[in-house]
Write an enzyme that holds these catalytic residues in place. Structure first.
Site, short mmCIF file in Angstrom:
data_model
loop_
_atom_site.label_atom_id
_atom_site.label_comp_id
_atom_site.label_asym_id
_atom_site.label_seq_id
_atom_site.Cartn_x
_atom_site.Cartn_y
_atom_site.Cartn_z
N THR A 71 7.66 73.83 69.32
CA THR A 71 8.14 74.74 68.48
C THR A 71 9.29 75.07 68.75
OG1 THR A 71 5.95 75.13 67.77
CG2 THR A 71 7.72 76.80 67.20
N ASN A 148 0.50 65.28 62.43
CA ASN A 148 -0.74 66.15 63.08
C ASN A 148 -1.94 66.18 62.15
OD1 ASN A 148 1.80 67.60 62.01
ND2 ASN A 148 0.31 69.05 62.04
N HIS A 197 0.26 70.60 75.87
CA HIS A 197 -1.22 70.94 75.78
C HIS A 197 -1.61 69.89 74.47
CE1 HIS A 197 -0.94 72.92 71.60
NE2 HIS A 197 0.15 73.09 71.77
N CYS A 321 -1.96 75.26 62.66
CA CYS A 321 -0.88 76.28 62.12
C CYS A 321 -0.86 76.74 60.77
CB CYS A 321 0.36 75.58 62.39
SG CYS A 321 0.47 74.46 63.75
N1 PLP Z 1 4.97 69.29 66.15
C1 PLP Z 1 3.81 68.98 65.74
C2 PLP Z 1 3.91 67.43 65.07
C3 PLP Z 1 2.67 69.49 66.16
O1 PLP Z 1 1.57 68.84 65.90
C4 PLP Z 1 2.86 70.70 66.67
C5 PLP Z 1 1.65 71.53 67.16
O2 PLP Z 1 0.45 71.42 66.61
C6 PLP Z 1 4.34 71.59 67.08
C7 PLP Z 1 5.13 70.66 66.69
C8 PLP Z 1 4.23 72.60 67.85
O3 PLP Z 1 3.90 72.34 69.20
P1 PLP Z 1 3.94 73.68 70.16
O4 PLP Z 1 2.38 74.22 70.06
O5 PLP Z 1 4.09 72.87 71.46
O6 PLP Z 1 4.78 74.47 69.85
#
Ligand code: PLP
Length: 385
Positions: A71, A148, A197, A321
């Site tokens: 993020t 995702n 993670h 999310c």
């Molecule tokens: N980008 C994608 C494609 C994701 O699947 C995610 C988390 O689900 C993120 C970004 C955000 O990752 P983070 O949890 O490291 O902020």
């Protein structure tokens, strides 16, 4: 005790990563920027970690910036490119990017952010991308490596070549790719975002790869850490744990270029044969081998999640999310899927350690629930994660 099928949301810390974290917390907890000898040792370990990541991606150590995850990385790339873009230059992002790209693009690039559509399988068109870039208005393309929600893989290698031919920078959000697929080729992108993670590392630890052409890159400000690219005391224990998790997953992938079929395809075949009206999103496209996005007619996805959880299976309604957020998924909407179907869509995503027998148990639970409407008793054969 449950069988975990929500790996695209997060993964448990690998035992090896946990050990590395505990050792670093006990022995290498000092601030890597302080002048003491113990701190200097942590600094050396941090730099060694940077070099090891760089080697795996085929980039220089200076290109690797440790941060809190994807993020942060995604936002920082969009903000930095906006700062250095010429007035009037634009961002092109796929319509199925993660909210950490979409929402930041909206805030930072506003009217200068263009969406690249996807087809019904959830893939962008390279032809369309090329035509778009030919307009000569773009400073940056943002394209995720794998989605995702559906696991659908984008033609990111071809997109990198195309962007470079058109002299446009490209950012690849590789959050769902790293740990599941080989890393080869990612180092050619101008920016790559990665999150620990998602592959057995700790939460709140990740890294960003920045091409040497963007050596002025700066994320959050307020200190000279990370070679002036990202302020804030580095979390070396988290980096150490993430490194081990990356090594474990990447070493496995090297021996086994395409992830060994984990049972997902047989699972889908069983469901298709036994559940009327079932649809699988992105089935005709290349997908991550651990992910299945299923539309199960009859009930809202939250009911499936609840019933499966009662039987000892953890699945998801879509992206973690988006859970609890009103409205169906923007990813499925971009694929032309109706809001009704989107709200009946369940995401199943396995861990590396998931075996075919686990997928089998999950298939049985889905089929049983669809036949008995949730009245059957819990499955006692469930294996713990
Ligand atoms: N980008 C994608 C494609 C994701 O699947 C995610 C988390 O689900 C993120 C970004 C955000 O990752 P983070 O949890 O490291 O902020």
């Amino acid at each position: 005790m449950s069988l975990y099928f929500d790996a695209n949301a997060t993964t448990p810390l690998l035992p090896e990563a946990r050990e590395a974290w505990l050792a670093a917390v006990d022995e290498h907890w000092q601030n890597p920027s302080s002048p003491s000898r113990a701190s200097a040792r942590v600094h050396v370990l941090l730099e060694q970690s940077r070099t090891k990541i760089a080697d795996r991606f085929g980039v220089s150590a200076e290109s690797v910036v440790f941060n809190s995850g994807a993020t942060e990385g995604n936002r920082d790339v969009l903000a930095y490119m906006r700062r250095i873009a010429a007035p009037g230059q634009q961002l092109a992002q796929s319509a199925i990017e993660h909210p950490s790209v979409r929402e930041n693009a909206q805030e930072i690039w506003s009217d200068d952010a263009l969406e690249l559509p996807v087809d019904e399988q959830g893939r962008i068109s390279l032809e369309y991308l090329d035509e778009t870039l030919a307009l000569g208005k773009f400073a940056l393309v943002s394209l995720m490596a794998a989605n995702n929600e559906t696991g659908v893989v984008q033609p990111w290698r071809e997109a990198i070549d195309l962007c470079h031919r058109r002299r446009v920078a490209i950012h690849v959000d590789a959050t769902q790719w790293v740990g599941k697929e080989p890393l080869a080729g990612l180092g050619s992108a101008d920016f790559v975002t990665v999150s620990g993670h998602k592959f057995g590392g700790p939460k709140g630890a990740g890294f960003l790869i920045v091409a040497p052409a963007f050596s002025g890159f700066a994320g959050q400000r307020g200190g000279a850490q990370e070679h002036d690219h990202r302020a804030g005391t580095e979390n070396y224990p988290a980096v150490a744990a993430m490194m081990v998790a990356l090594k474990v997953s990447d070493d496995l992938l090297r021996g086994d270029a395409i992830q060994a079929c984990c049972g997902r395809d047989a699972f889908e075949a069983k469901l298709l044969a036994n559940i009327e009206g079932l649809q699988i999103w992105g089935q005709g496209a290349p997908r991550l081998a651990n992910t299945s996005s299923l539309c199960l007619p009859g009930h809202e996805n939250s009911r499936w999640v609840r019933l499966l959880e009662q039987r000892g299976f953890v699945v998801s309604t879509g992206s973690a999310c988006a859970t609890g957020k009103a409205g169906p998924s923007h990813v499925l909407a971009a694929m032309g899927i109706s809001p009704e179907c989107a709200l009946q869509t369940v995401r199943v995503s396995s861990l590396r350690r998931t075996v075919a027998a686990d997928w089998d148990l999950l298939a049985k639970a889905f089929i049983d629930l669809s036949e008995n409407g949730g009245s059957a008793t819990a499955n006692s054969q469930v294996i713990s994660i």
